[in-house]
Scaffold this motif. Structure first.
Motif: not given
Ligand code: NCD
Length: 318
Positions: A42-61, A64-70
């Motif tokens: 499980i990856l947790a993305t804690l984004f306190y500031e606007p983002s499109t590609r960086t957050r989606l990129s971390f999450e897609t990564a 794409r390796m079978g993990g999950h995202v919160i």
């Protein structure tokens, strides 16, 4: 690398960065083989500031390796709005997830998080300071275009003061060496002293500071364009005065080498005319794709999850 946090790329050795580059090209050629490398993670993305590609990129990564995202994007509906500290938030999230990717408007926030967390923290941008995973994307793009990340003339253009991607990239290229930096900015947006110090401390690198893009574009191997960072200005009038200082268009591209690569961390506002997109030298969308590959390499490495087939490939290459 297992269990480490990445606040700046100084947290990794140059050998480890080179390993990530090799892993990314392995992932590019073997997407199916790595599709379960992080099963159950499980990856947790804690984004306190606007983002499109960086957050989606971390999450897609991770996906794409079978993990999950919160995670969260914006703090409005979180306990941050009740006054919870970064340290407490990451301690809590450490009980849920295996790795954290965090973006915060304050310089140093990622370091605070990394010290408090019980799991690896990856800095997805801390204010105007650093953005190490964007640099991984940049290095991978440069390597793909030139077959190397040294012996290059690298122009960086625009907001070199607040542009955190610029700071991370210069710091890292200096470690690999043999780069001549052409720092193109108005006086108000010059590269900060602590970044210049890194160039001066690197015997095989040097730099020049100029105002005019047109005068130097013909000498560049890489042109790294940046957005003027409106959100980090104290004064709106200064932003309005400076935002359109540099606009790369088809006419300027005529002055550049046929092999030059144009990079931009995106989002762009006005600094690259859309007519440049069709030019084969435009590398900024390829850069987004390579950012995802590099985040796959980084996330799996920090978690200690092997990429099936990767070590065999290394042996074959050796
Ligand atoms: C950059 C950032 O957030 O620093 N964007 C990104 O992550 N690709 C650049 C920017 O916002 O201008």
């Amino acid at each position: 690398m297992v269990g480490k946090s990445v606040v700046t790329l100084d947290d990794l050795t140059t050998d480890q960065i080179s390993l990530l580059l090799r892993k990314a090209s392995y992932i590019e050629s073997n997407p199916r083989r790595v599709a379960h490398a992080c099963d159950g993670r499980i990856l947790a993305t804690l984004f306190y500031e606007p983002s499109t590609r960086t957050r989606l990129s971390f999450e897609t990564a991770m996906l794409r390796m079978g993990g999950h995202v919160i995670g969260f994007s914006g703090t409005q509906n979180t306990s941050v709005s009740k006054g919870e500290t970064i340290s407490d938030t990451v301690r809590v999230v450490s009980q849920f997830a295996d790795v954290i990717a965090m973006r915060h408007p304050k310089e140093g926030a990622a370091l605070v998080a990394a010290r408090a967390a019980e799991i690896p923290v990856i800095n997805g941008g801390d204010g105007g300071h650093m953005h190490p995973t964007q640099t991984l994307a940049d290095l991978s793009t440069i390597e793909k275009r030139f077959g190397r990340i040294t012996d290059l003339v690298v122009g960086l253009c625009g907001d070199l003061k607040f542009g955190r991607t610029v700071h991370s990239l210069i710091e890292t290229l200096c470690r690999f060496g043999n780069v001549h930096f052409v720092l193109i900015s108005p006086d108000e947006l010059k590269t900060p002293r602590y970044v210049i110090d890194r160039i001066e401390a690197s015997p095989s690198c040097d730099y020049e500071e100029v105002h005019d893009l047109q005068d130097v574009i013909g000498r560049l191997d890489v042109l790294y364009m940046t957005r003027v960072q409106q959100e980090r200005f104290f004064n709106e009038d200064d932003y309005l005065r400076l935002r359109d200082t540099y606009i790369l268009d088809a006419d300027k591209m005529k002055l550049a080498k046929p092999t030059m690569a144009v990079l931009h961390p995106l989002p762009r506002v006005n600094e690259i005319a859309t007519e440049v997109d069709a030019d084969p030298r435009a590398a900024y969308f390829q850069q987004v794709y390579r950012g995802m590959l590099m985040r796959m390499a980084l996330e799996s490495s920090l978690l200690g999850d092997p990429l099936p087939g990767f070590s065999q490939t290394q042996e074959v290459q050796a």
